[in-house]
Write an enzyme that holds these catalytic residues in place. Structure first.
Site, PDB file in Angstrom:
ATOM      1  N   ARG A 220       4.091   9.944 -13.634  1.00 22.95           N
ATOM      2  CA  ARG A 220       4.682  10.756 -12.577  1.00 22.95           C
ATOM      3  C   ARG A 220       5.927  11.416 -13.155  1.00 22.95           C
ATOM      4  NH1 ARG A 220       4.287   6.769  -7.212  1.00 22.95           N
ATOM      5  NH2 ARG A 220       2.016   6.567  -7.206  1.00 22.95           N
TER       6      ARG A 220
ATOM      7  N   TYR B  27       7.334  13.098   3.873  1.00 26.66           N
ATOM      8  CA  TYR B  27       7.242  11.735   3.328  1.00 26.66           C
ATOM      9  C   TYR B  27       8.152  10.776   4.097  1.00 26.66           C
ATOM     10  CZ  TYR B  27       7.680   7.911  -0.074  1.00 26.66           C
ATOM     11  OH  TYR B  27       7.706   6.679  -0.682  1.00 26.66           O
TER      12      TYR B  27
ATOM     13  N   LYS C  41       7.232   7.612   6.797  1.00 27.90           N
ATOM     14  CA  LYS C  41       7.781   6.267   6.590  1.00 27.90           C
ATOM     15  C   LYS C  41       8.581   5.804   7.807  1.00 27.90           C
ATOM     16  CE  LYS C  41       6.413   5.515   2.299  1.00 27.90           C
ATOM     17  NZ  LYS C  41       5.469   4.419   1.959  1.00 27.90           N
TER      18      LYS C  41
ATOM     19  N   LEU D  55       0.831  -1.194   0.000  1.00 27.87           N
ATOM     20  CA  LEU D  55       0.000   0.000   0.000  1.00 27.87           C
ATOM     21  C   LEU D  55       0.869   1.248   0.000  1.00 27.87           C
ATOM     22  CD1 LEU D  55      -2.696  -0.996   2.650  1.00 27.87           C
ATOM     23  CD2 LEU D  55      -3.011  -0.854   0.168  1.00 27.87           C
TER      24      LEU D  55
END
Length: 210
Positions: free
Chosen positions: A167, A131, A135, A79
């Protein structure tokens, strides 16, 4: 002839998830693979001559209600999203932290043999980059979870492969990948762009089969 192992895959429609499921279907140690998905899987995604694959459409907002599907040997969690795709930091955190954390909790409750998920190179709960901080916080939360058997994270750098959506930075990375993979050596090797199939293979290697 299939073996006797069972697996659950989350995120099977993503770049790594699709590569992973293809490898699991070809792995003779597995007899069945369950994929929890948001919408039905297109038949073109996977070649499944032995009928190992069982895609189950669920509502991830009620993730806790699907604990029974975690009664397997191995859980693979692929995911993940981006802040741009999610629309906000809060929405990104829901997918990349909350859903993965709940998956680890459900895996623990069902006493799976091992739980492997995708993190990121540079993951650090103390990072100033949102980000990488998320994580890192997730790694800490899962690795400190009591009674979760054999949890392990893969930490890829830029992911390479064919996506359904474009992207910009990854498009550039695809073009420069051969150069990066050649010059990033030694202690910089971990920053090499990684092909989805390589990450998928690493995830399988990290599972506990004995």
């Amino acid at each position: 002839m299939s073996g006797n192992k069972t697996a659950l895959v989350l995120g099977s429609t993503g770049l790594v998830g699709r590569a992973l499921v293809k490898k699991l279907l070809a792995d003779n140690r597995y007899k069945s693979i369950v994929c929890l998905v948001r919408r039905p899987l297109p038949e073109r995604y996977f070649d499944d001559p032995e009928r190992k694959l069982s895609p189950i459409v669920i509502d991830f907002s009620d993730f806790q209600d699907y604990q029974g599907y975690f009664s397997v040997d191995h859980v693979y969690c692929c995911l993940g999203t981006t802040i741009k795709a999610a629309g906000s930091r809060a929405a990104f955190r829901k997918v990349d932290f909350e859903y993965v954390h709940v998956a680890a909790q459900l895996a623990r409750a069902q006493r799976v043999k091992s739980f492997v998920w995708i993190s990121s190179v540079g993951a650090d709960a103390g990072s100033r980059q949102f980000y990488l901080r998320v994580k890192g916080e997730l790694e800490n939360a899962i690795m400190r979870m009591p009674q979760l058997n054999h949890a392990a994270a893969v930490r890829p750098s830029l992911l390479l492969g064919s996506r359904d959506e474009t992207r910009f930075l990854e498009g550039i990375g695809q073009k420069l990948a051969p150069l990066f993979r050649k010059v990033l050596v030694g202690r910089f090797k971990k920053y090499r762009p990684a092909y989805a199939s390589e990450v998928a293979s690493k995830m399988i290697q990290l599972q506990r089969f004995s």
